[in-house]
Design a protein around this motif. Structure first.
Motif, mmCIF file in Angstrom:
data_model
loop_
_atom_site.group_PDB
_atom_site.id
_atom_site.type_symbol
_atom_site.label_atom_id
_atom_site.label_comp_id
_atom_site.label_asym_id
_atom_site.label_seq_id
_atom_site.Cartn_x
_atom_site.Cartn_y
_atom_site.Cartn_z
ATOM 1 N N ALA A 8 0.391 -3.346 2.929
ATOM 2 C CA ALA A 8 0.049 -2.256 2.007
ATOM 3 C C ALA A 8 -1.365 -1.743 2.254
ATOM 4 N N SER A 9 -2.269 -2.660 2.602
ATOM 5 C CA SER A 9 -3.668 -2.273 2.825
ATOM 6 C C SER A 9 -3.880 -1.598 4.172
ATOM 7 N N GLY A 10 -2.898 -1.708 5.061
ATOM 8 C CA GLY A 10 -3.044 -1.132 6.391
ATOM 9 C C GLY A 10 -3.607 -2.100 7.408
ATOM 10 N N THR A 11 -3.911 -3.336 6.975
ATOM 11 C CA THR A 11 -4.412 -4.337 7.906
ATOM 12 C C THR A 11 -3.357 -4.649 8.966
ATOM 13 N N TYR A 12 -2.091 -4.638 8.545
ATOM 14 C CA TYR A 12 -0.964 -4.838 9.460
ATOM 15 C C TYR A 12 -0.006 -3.656 9.349
ATOM 16 N N ASP A 13 0.641 -3.345 10.466
ATOM 17 C CA ASP A 13 1.603 -2.243 10.481
ATOM 18 C C ASP A 13 2.964 -2.692 9.971
ATOM 19 N N LEU A 14 3.359 -3.891 10.397
ATOM 20 C CA LEU A 14 4.665 -4.436 10.048
ATOM 21 C C LEU A 14 4.495 -5.899 9.641
ATOM 22 N N GLY A 15 5.512 -6.452 8.983
ATOM 23 C CA GLY A 15 5.457 -7.857 8.612
ATOM 24 C C GLY A 15 6.827 -8.380 8.243
ATOM 25 N N LEU A 16 6.903 -9.696 8.066
ATOM 26 C CA LEU A 16 8.121 -10.349 7.603
ATOM 27 C C LEU A 16 7.820 -10.904 6.228
ATOM 28 N N ALA A 17 8.575 -10.460 5.219
ATOM 29 C CA ALA A 17 8.270 -10.869 3.848
ATOM 30 C C ALA A 17 9.538 -10.925 3.008
ATOM 31 N N ASP A 18 9.475 -11.738 1.975
ATOM 32 C CA ASP A 18 10.577 -11.890 1.040
ATOM 33 C C ASP A 18 10.804 -10.574 0.289
ATOM 34 N N MET A 19 12.055 -10.148 0.216
ATOM 35 C CA MET A 19 12.375 -8.896 -0.457
ATOM 36 C C MET A 19 11.956 -8.931 -1.927
ATOM 37 N N ALA A 20 12.063 -10.091 -2.558
ATOM 38 C CA ALA A 20 11.651 -10.198 -3.958
ATOM 39 C C ALA A 20 10.150 -9.953 -4.107
ATOM 40 N N ALA A 21 9.353 -10.467 -3.164
ATOM 41 C CA ALA A 21 7.899 -10.244 -3.210
ATOM 42 C C ALA A 21 7.583 -8.763 -3.021
ATOM 43 N N LEU A 22 8.348 -8.094 -2.166
ATOM 44 C CA LEU A 22 8.151 -6.655 -1.961
ATOM 45 C C LEU A 22 8.490 -5.891 -3.233
ATOM 46 N N MET A 23 9.607 -6.254 -3.871
ATOM 47 C CA MET A 23 10.002 -5.596 -5.118
ATOM 48 C C MET A 23 8.946 -5.803 -6.194
ATOM 49 N N GLU A 24 8.426 -7.020 -6.282
ATOM 50 C CA GLU A 24 7.406 -7.319 -7.283
ATOM 51 C C GLU A 24 6.166 -6.451 -7.071
ATOM 52 N N PHE A 25 5.760 -6.286 -5.810
ATOM 53 C CA PHE A 25 4.583 -5.462 -5.512
ATOM 54 C C PHE A 25 4.819 -4.020 -5.960
ATOM 55 N N HIS A 26 5.984 -3.482 -5.635
ATOM 56 C CA HIS A 26 6.298 -2.101 -6.024
ATOM 57 C C HIS A 26 6.229 -1.930 -7.537
ATOM 58 N N ALA A 27 6.876 -2.861 -8.255
ATOM 59 C CA ALA A 27 6.975 -2.712 -9.701
ATOM 60 C C ALA A 27 5.656 -2.971 -10.425
ATOM 61 N N ASN A 28 4.796 -3.802 -9.840
ATOM 62 C CA ASN A 28 3.510 -4.104 -10.474
ATOM 63 C C ASN A 28 2.386 -3.176 -10.029
ATOM 64 N N ASN A 29 2.660 -2.378 -8.994
ATOM 65 C CA ASN A 29 1.648 -1.435 -8.488
ATOM 66 C C ASN A 29 2.274 -0.046 -8.317
ATOM 67 N N PRO A 30 2.749 0.525 -9.421
ATOM 68 C CA PRO A 30 3.471 1.798 -9.308
ATOM 69 C C PRO A 30 2.628 2.947 -8.761
ATOM 70 N N ASP A 31 1.316 2.861 -8.912
ATOM 71 C CA ASP A 31 0.448 3.949 -8.444
ATOM 72 C C ASP A 31 -0.194 3.659 -7.085
ATOM 73 N N ALA A 32 0.161 2.539 -6.465
ATOM 74 C CA ALA A 32 -0.404 2.220 -5.147
ATOM 75 C C ALA A 32 0.014 3.288 -4.146
ATOM 76 N N PRO A 33 -0.932 3.796 -3.356
ATOM 77 C CA PRO A 33 -0.609 4.896 -2.440
ATOM 78 C C PRO A 33 0.208 4.482 -1.220
ATOM 79 N N ASN A 34 0.176 3.212 -0.863
ATOM 80 C CA ASN A 34 0.841 2.776 0.380
ATOM 81 C C ASN A 34 1.738 1.560 0.137
ATOM 82 N N LYS A 35 2.821 1.778 -0.553
ATOM 83 C CA LYS A 35 3.736 0.669 -0.827
ATOM 84 C C LYS A 35 4.651 0.453 0.379
ATOM 85 N N PRO A 36 4.652 -0.758 0.954
ATOM 86 C CA PRO A 36 5.493 -1.034 2.123
ATOM 87 C C PRO A 36 6.977 -0.856 1.805
ATOM 88 N N VAL A 37 7.751 -0.666 2.865
ATOM 89 C CA VAL A 37 9.193 -0.458 2.734
ATOM 90 C C VAL A 37 9.910 -1.426 3.663
#
Length: 351
Positions: free
Chosen positions: A84-113
């Motif tokens: 999300a910060s741009g330090t890495y372009d791609l990564g391997l991560a738990d889908m639940a952790a990704l969902m949590e980030f989206h829902a807890n940071n609704p205004d974040a400009p760069n939410k990974p997909v």
């Protein structure tokens, strides 16, 4: 004199080109710089990381015009944040952790997909010693359970508990290296952890497999997706072809790992010289059987997701993780960069 030299160079260049055509030698071509891609794993260099290290070692990324670097991680939450910060372009991560980030940071400009599912099922599982009297999930009620606060199984516990009608439990927090030790010592009655990690760690600490009981979430009513390849919005927007090339090269390497997991461990050893090779071979094979080539993966297809299942997971994660906003399943996943169905047909024949 200068004119003569230029003429000679011209003649020599012509002769060289003619020789190349005559003998089938490739004439020199312009070398294009490879596109750099920084990739972060979810955890240390262990057996399952061969899925990423194989295409690096075999040169498949370079053949695709990519300069890929793979770094170890310290948990899915950290990987999501760094992408999300741009330090890495791609990564391997738990889908639940990704969902949590989206829902807890609704205004974040760069939410990974998430762009490719790798672990079709969550590897989360519950472990207990048989001598504790735990025979079924319901027996966990009233017990002391241990896990780091960020553990995937602990965070999704309420989903598991609801599916198996487990009463209230008491949680004990600890650092990851202490989890299995505390179970073996009897400091806790059960732990949550990745199936192919905690089982081998317990054995390394003296517990025998026939002394343990294990409840994999995926086999006990919890159909959460596991780890996926995630991407920053920046690279998806600015270089979609590089992302597609990455996934195609990754898939090629992953197919080889699934076909011959033992051979691929040499690439893990090259990144971490102190690993136990035989142990990591077992870990990789367990990961393949349990979450990569699982029955659900075979039904849905490697790399892909089913939208109704993803929507159910989004609802469950929102409730279990008590997120600030609801999870939008359409915002966390896109299949737009996946290789063709034929290229994704890499799962080995069922044994």
């Amino acid at each position: 004199m200068a004119t003569v030299l230029r003429t000679r160079r011209s003649v020599l260049s012509t002769l060289a080109a003619t020789a190349a055509l005559t003998w089938g030698i490739a004439a020199p071509t312009t070398v294009h710089a490879e596109t750099p891609i920084k990739f972060q794993l979810d955890w240390r260099f262990e057996g399952p990381s061969a899925l990423l290290l194989q295409p690096v070692a075999k040169g498949y990324f370079k053949q695709a015009g990519l300069d890929v670097s793979v770094d170890a991680g310290s948990g899915s939450g950290g990987t999501v944040t760094r992408v999300a910060s741009g330090t890495y372009d791609l990564g391997l991560a738990d889908m639940a952790a990704l969902m949590e980030f989206h829902a807890n940071n609704p205004d974040a400009p760069n939410k990974p997909v998430a762009i490719m599912m790798v672990y079709n099922n969550t590897p989360a599982a519950v472990f207990a010693l048989k001598k504790s009297g735990v025979k079924t999930p319901a027996d966990l009620a009233g017990k002391k359970l241990g896990a780091p606060v960020f553990d995937a199984g602990r965070k999704a516990w309420t989903i598991f508990a609801k599916a198996n009608k487990v009463g209230p439990v008491t949680w004990i927090s600890m650092d990851p290296p202490l989890r299995e030790t505390m179970l073996v010592r009897g400091d806790v009655d059960a732990i949550t952890g990745f199936s192919f990690t905690s089982l081998l760690n317990l054995e390394a600490r003296g517990a025998k497999s026939d002394e343990l009981v294990m409840f994999p979430f995926a086999q006990y009513g919890v159909k959460l997706y596991g780890n996926a390849i995630i991407a920053s919005p920046k690279i998806l927007k600015e270089n979609p072809e590089a992302v597609k090339a990455f996934l195609k090269a990754f898939t090629k390497g992953a197919k080889e790992v699934l076909a011959n997991p033992d051979a691929s461990i040499e690439h893990v050893k090259a990144r971490d010289g102190i690993i136990n090779v035989e142990l990591e071979k077992r870990r990789l094979k367990m990961a393949i059987d349990q979450v990569v080539a699982s029955p659900d993966a075979r039904a849905e297809g490697f790399g892909q997701v089913k939208l109704p299942r993803l929507a159910l997971m989004a609802s469950q994660v929102g409730d279990a993780f008590n997120t600030k906003t609801r999870v939008n399943p359409d915002a966390v996943w896109t299949p737009a960069y996946l290789p063709s169905a034929a290229e994704l047909n890499i799962l080995p024949a069922k044994k």
